[in-house]
Design a protein around this motif. Sequence first.
Motif, short mmCIF file in Angstrom:
data_model
loop_
_atom_site.label_atom_id
_atom_site.label_comp_id
_atom_site.label_asym_id
_atom_site.label_seq_id
_atom_site.Cartn_x
_atom_site.Cartn_y
_atom_site.Cartn_z
N ILE A 25 0.71 -1.31 0.02
CA ILE A 25 0.22 -0.06 -0.07
C ILE A 25 0.85 1.19 0.09
O ILE A 25 0.84 2.21 -0.66
CB ILE A 25 -0.91 0.06 1.10
CG1 ILE A 25 -2.14 -0.96 1.02
CG2 ILE A 25 -1.45 1.29 1.40
CD1 ILE A 25 -2.74 -1.32 2.19
N GLY A 26 1.93 1.12 0.65
CA GLY A 26 2.81 2.43 0.51
C GLY A 26 3.40 2.75 -0.70
O GLY A 26 3.52 3.74 -1.01
N GLY A 159 -10.17 -0.84 -3.46
CA GLY A 159 -10.67 0.63 -3.36
C GLY A 159 -9.64 1.81 -3.75
O GLY A 159 -10.05 2.51 -4.35
N LEU A 160 -8.34 1.68 -3.32
CA LEU A 160 -7.31 2.54 -3.80
C LEU A 160 -7.37 2.70 -5.46
O LEU A 160 -7.10 3.66 -6.03
CB LEU A 160 -5.98 2.16 -3.20
CG LEU A 160 -5.98 2.28 -1.61
CD1 LEU A 160 -4.57 1.93 -1.09
CD2 LEU A 160 -6.24 3.68 -1.15
N GLY A 161 -7.21 1.41 -5.80
CA GLY A 161 -7.05 1.29 -7.35
C GLY A 161 -8.38 2.12 -7.93
O GLY A 161 -8.12 2.73 -9.03
N VAL A 162 -9.71 1.90 -7.54
CA VAL A 162 -10.76 2.54 -8.01
C VAL A 162 -10.50 3.89 -7.84
O VAL A 162 -10.81 4.92 -8.84
CB VAL A 162 -11.93 2.00 -7.47
CG1 VAL A 162 -13.21 2.96 -7.65
CG2 VAL A 162 -12.36 0.65 -7.93
N LEU A 163 -10.08 4.35 -6.80
CA LEU A 163 -10.11 5.86 -6.41
C LEU A 163 -8.81 6.42 -7.34
O LEU A 163 -9.05 7.50 -8.23
CB LEU A 163 -9.39 6.10 -4.96
CG LEU A 163 -10.62 5.91 -4.01
CD1 LEU A 163 -9.94 6.09 -2.67
CD2 LEU A 163 -11.78 7.00 -4.16
N ALA A 173 -8.65 10.48 0.88
CA ALA A 173 -9.42 9.32 0.36
C ALA A 173 -8.94 8.06 0.57
O ALA A 173 -9.35 6.94 0.76
CB ALA A 173 -9.58 9.54 -1.17
N ALA A 174 -7.42 7.96 0.84
CA ALA A 174 -6.73 6.77 1.27
C ALA A 174 -7.14 6.33 2.75
O ALA A 174 -7.36 4.91 2.65
CB ALA A 174 -5.04 7.06 1.17
N PHE A 175 -7.14 7.15 3.52
CA PHE A 175 -7.73 6.72 4.81
C PHE A 175 -9.12 6.17 4.79
O PHE A 175 -9.47 5.38 5.50
CB PHE A 175 -7.62 7.90 6.00
CG PHE A 175 -6.37 8.06 6.38
CD1 PHE A 175 -5.77 7.45 7.18
CD2 PHE A 175 -5.46 9.26 6.00
CE1 PHE A 175 -4.73 7.44 7.97
CE2 PHE A 175 -4.28 9.22 6.35
CZ PHE A 175 -3.78 8.34 7.25
#
Length: 415
Positions: A25-26, A159-163, A173-175
Motif C-alpha cells: 500500500i505504501g 478501493g485505492l485502485g478504483v480511486l 481518500a486513502a484513509f
Amino acid sequence: LVRLAGAGATAIADQGIAAVSSLVIGVLLARWLGAEDYGAYMVAFSCFLLAQNLYDAAMVEPMTVYGAGRHGGQLRRYMRIAGGLHLWLALGLGLLLAGGGAVMLHRGSAEVGWALVAAGAGMPLLLTRWLLRPPFYILRQHHRCVVAAALQTAVTLLGLGVLAWGGWLSPAAAFAAQAVATAAAALFLILHLSRMLPADDGPPMRLREVAADHWRYGRWSIPGRLFEWAGTNALYLAVPALATLSSGGTFRAVALVIMPALLVLGSMGPLVLPAFARVYEAGGQRALDRLVLRMVVLAAGSTSLFGIVVVAFGERVVGLLYGGRFDGMVDTAILTAAAAQVPFTAVSFVLGSALRAGGRVRSTFFAQLPPTLSTLTVGLFLVDRHGVLGAFLANDLAGVITMTVLAWFYRRGAR
C-alpha cells in the motif's frame, strides 16, 4: 507439537500479511499520489500510528492478558464490555486527530488537515479489527485472522485502485478506503466470533471493573509505547515540518526500499527467541554466547550485502517502483545512509532476542530510552540541516546507540 506449529504458522501469516500489505500500500500510494501528497499522507499516518499504539497499550494488550486469564470464563460478556470501551476510546482518539486536522486546515497544509480529519473520523472503524483479534488468539482460531487480514488487504487495494483510476485519490481518500476495508474484515470476524464465544460462567462483570483492570495494565504499557513510537515515527513528522512535504514523501519512499529486510528480521522473532531460550536452558550463558556471536556475524554479514545491493541499484529501484515520481530526489548518499540502518537493526535484533531469552526483558525497555532521546535531539538537528539525508543519519545514530546499549546490557548480564 503439530498443533502448536500450526498455530504459530498461522499467527506468523497473520502478521506477515499485515506487514506485506502495509509495504505494498505504501509503494502504491507513493506511486499514485506523488511526493508532496504522499508526504501529507505520511504525516497523518504517523499521527494515526501514535493513536493506534496508545489503543494497543490500553485495549489490545490488556484484552490478551485478561481475556485468557481472569475473564476467560466470561469471554462473551467481556467482549461486549470491551466493545463499549473501544467506542469511547476510539472516539476520543479520533476527536484528537480530527481536532489537529482542523488546526492544520486553518494554519498549515490543507492536504495534511483533511487527511487528519479523515483518519479521525474513521478511527472507530480503523481500530475495530485490532479489537477483534485477541479473542481469536485466545480461542486458538488464528486462521480466521489470516482470512480477515487477506480480505482487508484485497478490499483496500481494490478501493485505492478504483480511486486512482477515477482520479479521486488523495491522502484523505486513502484513509477512507482503508476504513471501509477494515470494516469489511471486522464484519467477517464478528460473524464468526458470535458463533464461537462460549456461554458466560461466573458472577456478572461491570464496565467500571473492566476499565480499572485496563488502566492498571495500560498505565505501564502506554509510556513504553510512546517511547517506541517516538523512536520510529517522530522523524516522519519532523522531515515535513523542518523541510518540505515532498521531502517527507521521499523519506518514506526510500524507507520502503529497505523495508523487506526489516520485515524478514521481524518475522524471524518467533524462531530466534525460542531457539535462544532452549540453548540458554540447556547449556547456560556460555552456550548462548557462542550462538549469539554466530548469529551476530550472520546477521551483520547478510544485511551488509543487502545494503550494498541497495546502494548499487537503489536509484533504479526507486525509479521503477514509483514510476519516476522521486527521480532527482534520491542520490547515493541518501541510499547509503538508509542501507546502513539495516545491519544496525539486525545486530540489535539478535542482542535483544538474547536478552529476552535470558529473562532480562527490563534491559530491553531501558535500551529504548537513549536512542529515542538521540532522535528527538540530535536527530531533529540533523533533519533541520540536511533534510532527508539528515533523517537517515539520525536513524543510523539511533541504531548505533541501540546496538551499543544492548551489547553493554548483554555483556554486563553475562558477567
